[in-house]
Design a protein around this motif. Structure first.
Motif, mmCIF file in Angstrom:
data_model
loop_
_atom_site.group_PDB
_atom_site.id
_atom_site.type_symbol
_atom_site.label_atom_id
_atom_site.label_comp_id
_atom_site.label_asym_id
_atom_site.label_seq_id
_atom_site.Cartn_x
_atom_site.Cartn_y
_atom_site.Cartn_z
ATOM 1 N N VAL A 124 0.858 -1.181 0.000
ATOM 2 C CA VAL A 124 0.000 0.000 0.000
ATOM 3 C C VAL A 124 0.894 1.231 0.000
ATOM 4 O O VAL A 124 1.792 1.363 0.844
ATOM 5 N N HIS A 137 -3.098 3.668 -1.315
ATOM 6 C CA HIS A 137 -3.633 2.919 -2.454
ATOM 7 C C HIS A 137 -2.870 1.605 -2.584
ATOM 8 O O HIS A 137 -1.638 1.587 -2.498
ATOM 9 N N ALA A 138 -3.593 0.507 -2.771
ATOM 10 C CA ALA A 138 -2.950 -0.799 -2.924
ATOM 11 C C ALA A 138 -2.359 -0.924 -4.331
ATOM 12 O O ALA A 138 -3.046 -0.697 -5.328
ATOM 13 N N VAL A 169 -6.879 -5.788 -7.256
ATOM 14 C CA VAL A 169 -5.857 -4.744 -7.141
ATOM 15 C C VAL A 169 -5.563 -4.136 -8.509
ATOM 16 O O VAL A 169 -5.464 -2.911 -8.661
ATOM 17 N N HIS A 227 -8.382 -2.546 -3.456
ATOM 18 C CA HIS A 227 -7.415 -2.913 -2.424
ATOM 19 C C HIS A 227 -7.169 -4.414 -2.364
ATOM 20 O O HIS A 227 -6.323 -4.869 -1.600
ATOM 21 N N HIS A 272 -14.026 -2.307 4.841
ATOM 22 C CA HIS A 272 -12.653 -1.842 4.997
ATOM 23 C C HIS A 272 -11.995 -2.575 6.160
ATOM 24 O O HIS A 272 -12.676 -3.183 6.998
ATOM 25 N N LYS A 305 -10.158 1.066 2.514
ATOM 26 C CA LYS A 305 -8.756 1.067 2.908
ATOM 27 C C LYS A 305 -8.394 -0.319 3.414
ATOM 28 O O LYS A 305 -9.264 -1.095 3.827
ATOM 29 N N SER A 306 -7.115 -0.626 3.358
ATOM 30 C CA SER A 306 -6.653 -1.940 3.814
ATOM 31 C C SER A 306 -5.315 -1.774 4.506
ATOM 32 O O SER A 306 -4.565 -0.830 4.253
ATOM 33 N N THR A 364 -14.182 -2.919 -2.120
ATOM 34 C CA THR A 364 -12.727 -2.937 -2.307
ATOM 35 C C THR A 364 -12.200 -1.668 -2.958
ATOM 36 O O THR A 364 -11.009 -1.382 -2.890
#
Length: 386
Positions: A103, A107-108, A137, A142, A185, A240-241, A352
């Motif tokens: 990340v 952002h992934a 992705v 994410h 999330h 978010k992740s 996601t």
């Protein structure tokens, strides 16, 4: 169709597996029924190698290659055992083991799961769906959470905002609201930080706070708790992740700094951190009903604090709806594999952040030539059966 779902989560302690039967349900629905499930610990030496390779450590490609094989073989052992115990399988869906989630600027950009599926296909002769996060992705998402597809089934029929909560290494939340897209999330650490401290200091032979006893015997350090709550991650907007790339033992050491905090007080404070961050997100979403799963459900101290912080919110476990709480994610990945096999998207793009729905994963053929069914033109109507 019997599909085996398998995953090792962010606690990195072993493999969760669930055999799910997909068949005719009532009123032209597709029925989903859990035939059997299990959680199999990693061999201690394999888990030690895996933990040693994870961030913030830096691992060479040689060790990652070895772990990819060893974990793939461990997953193959579990798959063979589940087939012997629960009957022939038509498909296996393996998440594998996440070792890095890249990340950058919120952002992934990439995600890496290991546990080579070829070993599973070779051992069982069954086709294997794997690498289920990367396509999301690539589509701007994410790659997480991927459980909202199952969460929407569990929360179907809710008359107001309802949430599915998973308390694994990382806590994640799916919010379902009538007439609006589902969102989801990663909240932050659930068991990750507590487990890291317990294991580092040898506080429990199981490697985690069994029954929440350590936290129950400690005192929350309010100053440290406020510092932990100030982490910028909690203020980021969803989707978010996060993962152990951010929340790990070195993170705890840095946050504690020069403070003198006993082991029990530290575990209590980290447990309270999970309760506070989860409760804040539940209150913000205005939910009145929560369906919970994951290892954190077995921690009475955590659940007690969460209940205290969310008065008036109904908190139930997924077992009451026909899904074992300890292996819910394995059930979810069986469902995702079934969707891939039938040419159906598995991600919930609103959850996601992907640009749209995508068919997920890559398929490793089994013993026989690969013959996929005709893709479904419309998503099925689901029914969870007991």
């Amino acid at each position: 169709m019997h599909v085996l779902g398998m995953i090792s989560g962010t606690s990195h302690d072993g493999i969760d597996a669930a055999v799910v039967e997909f068949g005719p349900g009532g009123s032209d629905r597709v029925g989903l029924r859990v035939v059997g499930s299990d959680s199999v610990p990693y061999a201690p030496e394999l888990r030690a190698r895996l933990v040693a390779a994870l961030p913030p450590a830096r691992s060479g490609v040689d060790e990652l290659c070895r772990l990819d094989t060893l974990i793939g073989q461990a997953f193959a052992d579990v798959a063979q055992s589940m087939a012997e115990r629960h009957g022939p399988l038509q498909l296996i869906s393996s998440h594998g083991q996440t070792v890095f989630h890249w990340v950058q600027d919120d952002h992934a950009l990439g995600t890496l799961q290991i546990g080579q599926p070829a070993w599973i296909a070779e051992r069982t002769g069954v086709p294997v769906v794997a690498d289920l996060r990367a396509r999301d992705v690539a589509a701007g998402g994410h790659g997480a959470p991927l459980v909202p597809l199952l969460d929407e089934l569990l929360l179907a029929g809710s008359t107001g905002p309802a949430a599915a909560l998973n308390l694994g290494g990382i806590a994640n939340l799916t919010l379902v609201r009538p007439g609006r897209p589902s969102v989801a999330h990663d909240i932050g650490p659930a068991n990750a930080l507590v487990d890291a401290v317990v294991q580092d200091r040898g506080l429990d032979p199981n490697g985690y706070d069994t029954d929440g006893r350590i936290a129950a015997g400690g005192r929350v350090d309010s100053e440290l708790l406020q510092q932990l709550l100030a982490d910028p991650y909690y203020r980021l907007p969803a989707p978010k992740s996060t993962g152990k790339e951010h929340f790990h033992l070195a993170y705890v050491t840095e946050q504690v700094g020069d403070r003198t905090v006993s082991d029990t007080d530290l575990v209590a404070t980290l447990t309270r951190l999970t309760a506070e961050t989860v409760a804040a997100d539940l209150r913000r979403a205005g939910v009145r009903r929560v369906v919970a799963a994951g290892g954190g459900c077995e921690n009475p101290t955590l659940i007690g604090w969460l209940t205290e912080l969310c008065p008036g919110v109904e908190l139930i476990r997924t077992e009451q709806l026909g899904i074992p709480a300890a292996t819910k994610e394995a059930v979810a990945f069986a469902l995702l594999g079934w969707c891939t096999w039938h040419g159906m998207p598995g991600n919930v793009a609103s959850a996601t952040g992907a640009s749209g729905p995508r068919v997920l994963g890559a398929i490793t053929p089994g013993r026989d030539p690969l013959r996929l069914p005709e893709p479904l033109q419309l998503p099925p109507r689901w029914e969870i059966r007991r």
